[in-house]
Design a protein around this motif. Structure first.
Motif, PDB file in Angstrom:
ATOM      1  N   VAL A  91      33.617  35.718  41.812  1.00  0.00           N
ATOM      2  CA  VAL A  91      34.558  36.775  41.447  1.00  0.00           C
ATOM      3  C   VAL A  91      34.408  37.113  39.963  1.00  0.00           C
ATOM      4  O   VAL A  91      34.362  36.225  39.117  1.00  0.00           O
ATOM      5  CB  VAL A  91      36.015  36.349  41.724  1.00  0.00           C
ATOM      6  CG1 VAL A  91      36.997  37.432  41.274  1.00  0.00           C
ATOM      7  CG2 VAL A  91      36.208  36.041  43.195  1.00  0.00           C
ATOM      8  N   ILE A  92      34.329  38.409  39.682  1.00  0.00           N
ATOM      9  CA  ILE A  92      34.332  38.916  38.309  1.00  0.00           C
ATOM     10  C   ILE A  92      35.771  39.259  37.942  1.00  0.00           C
ATOM     11  O   ILE A  92      36.462  39.937  38.709  1.00  0.00           O
ATOM     12  CB  ILE A  92      33.480  40.196  38.190  1.00  0.00           C
ATOM     13  CG1 ILE A  92      32.059  39.981  38.710  1.00  0.00           C
ATOM     14  CG2 ILE A  92      33.472  40.717  36.759  1.00  0.00           C
ATOM     15  CD1 ILE A  92      31.307  41.286  38.962  1.00  0.00           C
ATOM     16  N   VAL A  93      36.225  38.821  36.774  1.00  0.00           N
ATOM     17  CA  VAL A  93      37.558  39.169  36.284  1.00  0.00           C
ATOM     18  C   VAL A  93      37.386  40.056  35.050  1.00  0.00           C
ATOM     19  O   VAL A  93      36.812  39.632  34.047  1.00  0.00           O
ATOM     20  CB  VAL A  93      38.377  37.912  35.937  1.00  0.00           C
ATOM     21  CG1 VAL A  93      39.780  38.307  35.469  1.00  0.00           C
ATOM     22  CG2 VAL A  93      38.465  36.988  37.152  1.00  0.00           C
ATOM     23  N   ILE A  94      37.873  41.273  35.150  1.00  0.00           N
ATOM     24  CA  ILE A  94      37.717  42.240  34.073  1.00  0.00           C
ATOM     25  C   ILE A  94      38.639  41.886  32.904  1.00  0.00           C
ATOM     26  O   ILE A  94      39.797  41.507  33.103  1.00  0.00           O
ATOM     27  CB  ILE A  94      38.014  43.668  34.574  1.00  0.00           C
ATOM     28  CG1 ILE A  94      36.999  44.060  35.663  1.00  0.00           C
ATOM     29  CG2 ILE A  94      37.982  44.678  33.428  1.00  0.00           C
ATOM     30  CD1 ILE A  94      35.552  44.112  35.185  1.00  0.00           C
ATOM     31  N   GLY A  95      38.111  42.035  31.678  1.00  0.00           N
ATOM     32  CA  GLY A  95      38.884  41.672  30.497  1.00  0.00           C
ATOM     33  C   GLY A  95      39.273  42.823  29.598  1.00  0.00           C
ATOM     34  O   GLY A  95      40.203  42.719  28.812  1.00  0.00           O
ATOM     35  N   SER A  96      38.547  43.950  29.684  1.00  0.00           N
ATOM     36  CA  SER A  96      38.887  45.116  28.860  1.00  0.00           C
ATOM     37  C   SER A  96      38.563  46.372  29.648  1.00  0.00           C
ATOM     38  O   SER A  96      37.709  46.362  30.539  1.00  0.00           O
ATOM     39  CB  SER A  96      38.111  45.098  27.539  1.00  0.00           C
ATOM     40  OG  SER A  96      36.715  45.136  27.763  1.00  0.00           O
ATOM     41  N   PRO A  97      39.251  47.495  29.354  1.00  0.00           N
ATOM     42  CA  PRO A  97      39.053  48.718  30.131  1.00  0.00           C
ATOM     43  C   PRO A  97      37.580  49.136  30.164  1.00  0.00           C
ATOM     44  O   PRO A  97      36.877  49.085  29.147  1.00  0.00           O
ATOM     45  CB  PRO A  97      39.912  49.747  29.389  1.00  0.00           C
ATOM     46  CG  PRO A  97      40.969  48.933  28.721  1.00  0.00           C
ATOM     47  CD  PRO A  97      40.291  47.658  28.317  1.00  0.00           C
ATOM     48  N   ALA A  98      37.132  49.534  31.335  1.00  0.00           N
ATOM     49  CA  ALA A  98      35.732  49.927  31.516  1.00  0.00           C
ATOM     50  C   ALA A  98      35.665  51.235  32.288  1.00  0.00           C
ATOM     51  O   ALA A  98      36.118  51.310  33.427  1.00  0.00           O
ATOM     52  CB  ALA A  98      34.966  48.832  32.263  1.00  0.00           C
TER      53      ALA A  98
END
Length: 301
Positions: free
Chosen positions: A147-154
């Protein structure tokens, strides 16, 4: 850093996995207040490296406290109830058929674009949580996934810049009711039953993981190895996935992306060898550097 979610009578609390055990942050802040320290997983993710630095410094301060203080705030993992390590993701986005050998075992063509679908927060579950076997399904399957956990808006990010927007990674069992999943061309129904996304045990920050496409991934059923591969077998790598999705929707901190499963699922076996998950089965997902996620399957009450 390894973050955990601790289930308590007052709701989910943030914890930090250390060599001394699990640091229960809410209890610690009650004894040693520090307003600069993130109190929730959401705050830690949104704060990125700055927040992780504050958590690390605070944990170091606590380790220097008297023994009675440390005993009050550290606990053995066996003494806690784990929740999903990302307790409230804004989006749960899934990539289907993203391992070459898995596509081959299910006789599916290699996708030219990532196959995307979604799950919902009702599927979230934690390490050692029971997974209900729905009354309306007789063909429940396991799927070990990174699982990838997003850390900043993309949004509209390039493949080269994509990993800069990742906070960290964790393991998931993307449980699938195959009879419901394949009832129509849309997979959502078979993927979104209650408790069908055990997540954890740890949310590991990207700096501790390194290359996400060089990780051993394994799943056992009642101790028998069923899936054993490496994330290098992905068709679309982590940077490609984040970049691709960001071309079509904005990814926000706390969004999670399930990246597909390797070969070895029940669905990939010849029909006369398919034995679906049953009451009492224990499934363990292990991903290199991310820990071991174990769940028992039980008949729905």
């Amino acid at each position: 850093m390894k973050l955990v979610t601790i289930q308590t009578e007052t709701g989910p609390q943030l914890g930090i996995a250390t060599n001394e055990g699990i640091l229960q942050l809410d209890k610690a802040l009650g004894l040693l207040p520090d307003s600069a320290v993130p109190r929730t997983t959401e705050e830690a993710i949104a704060g990125g490296t700055t927040a992780i630095g504050k958590l690390s410094a605070y944990a170091a301060r606590l380790s220097e406290q008297p023994a009675e203080t440390k005993a009050a705030v550290w606990a053995a993992p066996s003494d806690l109830v784990f929740g999903p390590c990302v307790p409230n993701p804004g989006k749960i986005i899934c990539v289907g058929l993203n391992y070459r050998k898995h596509a081959e075992e299910t006789n599916a063509p290699i996708p030219q674009y990532p196959i995307l679908f979604n799950k919902f927060n009702n599927t979230l579950n934690g390490h050692l949580g029971d997974v209900p076997l729905p009354k309306v399904s007789s063909k429940v399957d396991y799927e070990a996934e990174l699982v990838i956990v997003i850390g900043s808006p993309a949004k509209y990010v390039s493949k080269e810049a994509a990993l800069n927007h990742v906070f960290g990674y964790c393991a998931v069992n993307d449980v699938s009711a195959r009879d419901l999943q394949l009832r129509t061309q849309q997979w959502l129904l078979g993927k979104s039953c209650d408790g069908f996304s055990p997540l954890g045990p740890y949310l590991v920050t990207a700096d501790e993981v390194g290359d996400p496409n060089q990780l051993e991934i394994k799943l056992t059923l009642n101790g028998e190895v069923r899936q054993h591969s490496n994330t290098s077998d992905m068709i679309f790598y982590v940077d490609e996935i984040v970049s691709y999705i960001s071309q079509h929707m904005t990814l926000h901190p706390g969004d999670i992306i399930l990246t597909g499963t390797p070969e070895g699922v029940v669905l990939g076996l010849p029909e006369d060898q398919q034995v679906w998950l049953k009451d009492g089965d224990v499934v363990t997902v292990e991903i290199e550097r991310l820990g071991t996620l174990t769940n028992r399957f039980v008949n729905e009450a």
